[in-house]
Motif scaffolding. Structure first.
Motif, mmCIF file in Angstrom:
data_model
loop_
_atom_site.group_PDB
_atom_site.id
_atom_site.type_symbol
_atom_site.label_atom_id
_atom_site.label_comp_id
_atom_site.label_asym_id
_atom_site.label_seq_id
_atom_site.Cartn_x
_atom_site.Cartn_y
_atom_site.Cartn_z
ATOM 1 N N LEU A 157 0.826 -1.207 0.000
ATOM 2 C CA LEU A 157 0.000 0.000 0.000
ATOM 3 C C LEU A 157 0.860 1.257 0.000
ATOM 4 N N GLY A 158 1.987 1.219 0.692
ATOM 5 C CA GLY A 158 2.880 2.373 0.726
ATOM 6 C C GLY A 158 3.508 2.689 -0.620
ATOM 7 N N ILE A 159 4.021 1.667 -1.309
ATOM 8 C CA ILE A 159 4.666 1.963 -2.592
ATOM 9 C C ILE A 159 3.635 2.264 -3.674
ATOM 10 N N GLU A 160 2.432 1.709 -3.559
ATOM 11 C CA GLU A 160 1.387 2.062 -4.514
ATOM 12 C C GLU A 160 1.001 3.536 -4.351
ATOM 13 N N GLY A 161 0.876 3.971 -3.118
ATOM 14 C CA GLY A 161 0.592 5.387 -2.866
ATOM 15 C C GLY A 161 1.732 6.279 -3.290
ATOM 16 N N ALA A 162 2.967 5.806 -3.114
ATOM 17 C CA ALA A 162 4.131 6.592 -3.529
ATOM 18 C C ALA A 162 4.130 6.794 -5.036
ATOM 19 N N ALA A 163 3.878 5.742 -5.778
ATOM 20 C CA ALA A 163 3.860 5.861 -7.242
ATOM 21 C C ALA A 163 2.732 6.782 -7.703
ATOM 22 N N ARG A 164 1.559 6.633 -7.119
ATOM 23 C CA ARG A 164 0.410 7.447 -7.523
ATOM 24 C C ARG A 164 0.631 8.928 -7.211
ATOM 25 N N HIS A 165 1.115 9.229 -6.001
ATOM 26 C CA HIS A 165 1.315 10.626 -5.625
ATOM 27 C C HIS A 165 2.481 11.256 -6.383
ATOM 28 N N ALA A 166 3.513 10.495 -6.655
ATOM 29 C CA ALA A 166 4.631 11.037 -7.431
ATOM 30 C C ALA A 166 4.188 11.368 -8.854
ATOM 31 N N ALA A 167 3.429 10.475 -9.471
ATOM 32 C CA ALA A 167 2.943 10.742 -10.833
ATOM 33 C C ALA A 167 2.019 11.956 -10.858
ATOM 34 N N ARG A 168 1.164 12.066 -9.876
ATOM 35 C CA ARG A 168 0.247 13.205 -9.808
ATOM 36 C C ARG A 168 1.003 14.509 -9.556
ATOM 37 N N SER A 169 2.026 14.461 -8.712
ATOM 38 C CA SER A 169 2.816 15.668 -8.424
ATOM 39 C C SER A 169 3.537 16.158 -9.670
ATOM 40 N N ILE A 170 4.068 15.257 -10.450
ATOM 41 C CA ILE A 170 4.783 15.651 -11.669
ATOM 42 C C ILE A 170 3.797 16.180 -12.707
ATOM 43 N N ALA A 171 2.662 15.513 -12.862
ATOM 44 C CA ALA A 171 1.701 15.919 -13.892
ATOM 45 C C ALA A 171 1.063 17.267 -13.593
ATOM 46 N N GLN A 172 0.921 17.638 -12.330
ATOM 47 C CA GLN A 172 0.261 18.891 -11.985
ATOM 48 C C GLN A 172 1.221 20.033 -11.697
ATOM 49 N N ALA A 173 2.516 19.786 -11.835
ATOM 50 C CA ALA A 173 3.507 20.818 -11.512
ATOM 51 C C ALA A 173 3.589 21.856 -12.620
ATOM 52 N N GLU A 174 4.114 23.036 -12.250
ATOM 53 C CA GLU A 174 4.286 24.127 -13.208
ATOM 54 C C GLU A 174 5.430 23.858 -14.175
ATOM 55 N N SER A 175 6.473 23.197 -13.689
ATOM 56 C CA SER A 175 7.623 22.887 -14.552
ATOM 57 C C SER A 175 8.106 21.471 -14.241
ATOM 58 N N HIS A 176 8.969 20.986 -15.108
ATOM 59 C CA HIS A 176 9.501 19.633 -14.935
ATOM 60 C C HIS A 176 10.325 19.526 -13.643
ATOM 61 N N GLU A 177 11.158 20.535 -13.376
ATOM 62 C CA GLU A 177 11.997 20.515 -12.174
ATOM 63 C C GLU A 177 11.160 20.586 -10.899
ATOM 64 N N ALA A 178 10.132 21.444 -10.919
ATOM 65 C CA ALA A 178 9.248 21.548 -9.750
ATOM 66 C C ALA A 178 8.488 20.241 -9.538
ATOM 67 N N GLY A 179 8.104 19.589 -10.612
ATOM 68 C CA GLY A 179 7.417 18.307 -10.513
ATOM 69 C C GLY A 179 8.308 17.224 -9.932
ATOM 70 N N LEU A 180 9.570 17.192 -10.367
ATOM 71 C CA LEU A 180 10.502 16.196 -9.826
ATOM 72 C C LEU A 180 10.775 16.429 -8.347
ATOM 73 N N ALA A 181 10.860 17.706 -7.934
ATOM 74 C CA ALA A 181 11.080 18.009 -6.522
ATOM 75 C C ALA A 181 9.868 17.586 -5.683
ATOM 76 N N ALA A 182 8.667 17.872 -6.194
ATOM 77 C CA ALA A 182 7.451 17.476 -5.469
ATOM 78 C C ALA A 182 7.327 15.953 -5.425
ATOM 79 N N ALA A 183 7.680 15.290 -6.511
ATOM 80 C CA ALA A 183 7.627 13.824 -6.534
ATOM 81 C C ALA A 183 8.636 13.229 -5.566
ATOM 82 N N ASP A 184 9.803 13.836 -5.474
ATOM 83 C CA ASP A 184 10.821 13.350 -4.543
ATOM 84 C C ASP A 184 10.319 13.446 -3.104
ATOM 85 N N ARG A 185 9.679 14.551 -2.770
ATOM 86 C CA ARG A 185 9.123 14.695 -1.418
ATOM 87 C C ARG A 185 8.028 13.656 -1.162
ATOM 88 N N ALA A 186 7.156 13.452 -2.138
ATOM 89 C CA ALA A 186 6.077 12.472 -1.983
ATOM 90 C C ALA A 186 6.639 11.062 -1.820
#
Length: 165
Positions: free
Chosen positions: A59-88
């Protein structure tokens, strides 16, 4: 007629005492219960612990993958998305009680592999982890057979109105 020597045969009272000596089960039920209980209960408890830890990690890694993908897709830029995905990913890995070195992450973007901020693109995050078995002694330093590999993949579309200007 010769007389038989019946003194060598046990009398009926002696036969009854001999049989009761072998049939007396006083106290054996508790010994049988403990033996069977230990043989069956210990593996059952270990199986419940192992399955609980495995489900927690899945359940943890499934949530990690889902939140990371969502963070990257909704970010303003690619770098901001990668940073948000890293935190997630870091939060989800800590919540799943997984060692960070046992987790691998792969992020792919389509149609442009260079950046995930392309409008109408797709972000895919693959998270692979090895879940350690509970109560596995770390002092044995065995690297094989002490973990169960699990993986999760999540895809998220990038908005047609978002992305790079």
């Amino acid at each position: 007629m010769p007389r038989s020597n019946r003194s060598a045969e046990p009398s009926p009272g002696e036969r009854a005492r001999g049989r009761s000596r072998w049939r007396d089960d006083a106290g054996s039920a508790s010994v049988e219960f403990l033996a069977v209980g230990v043989v069956l209960l210990v593996p059952l408890v270990y199986l419940a612990l192992a399955l609980g830890q495995l489900q927690h990690a899945v359940l943890g890694i499934e949530g990690a993958a889902r939140h990371a993908a969502r963070s990257i897709a909704q970010a303003e830029s690619h770098e901001a998305g990668l940073a948000a995905a890293d935190r997630a990913l870091r939060v989800a890995i800590v919540d799943a009680a997984l060692p960070p070195d046992a987790v691998g992450v792969a992020i792919t973007c389509s149609p442009d592999p260079a950046g995930c901020d392309t409008a109408r693109g797709t972000v895919t995050v693959q998270v692979d982890a090895t879940v350690p078995l509970p109560l596995a002694p770390p002092f044995l330093a065995l690297d094989v057979g002490l973990g169960i590999p699990v993986s999760a993949r999540a895809s998220q579309p990038v908005s047609a109105f978002g992305g790079a200007p």
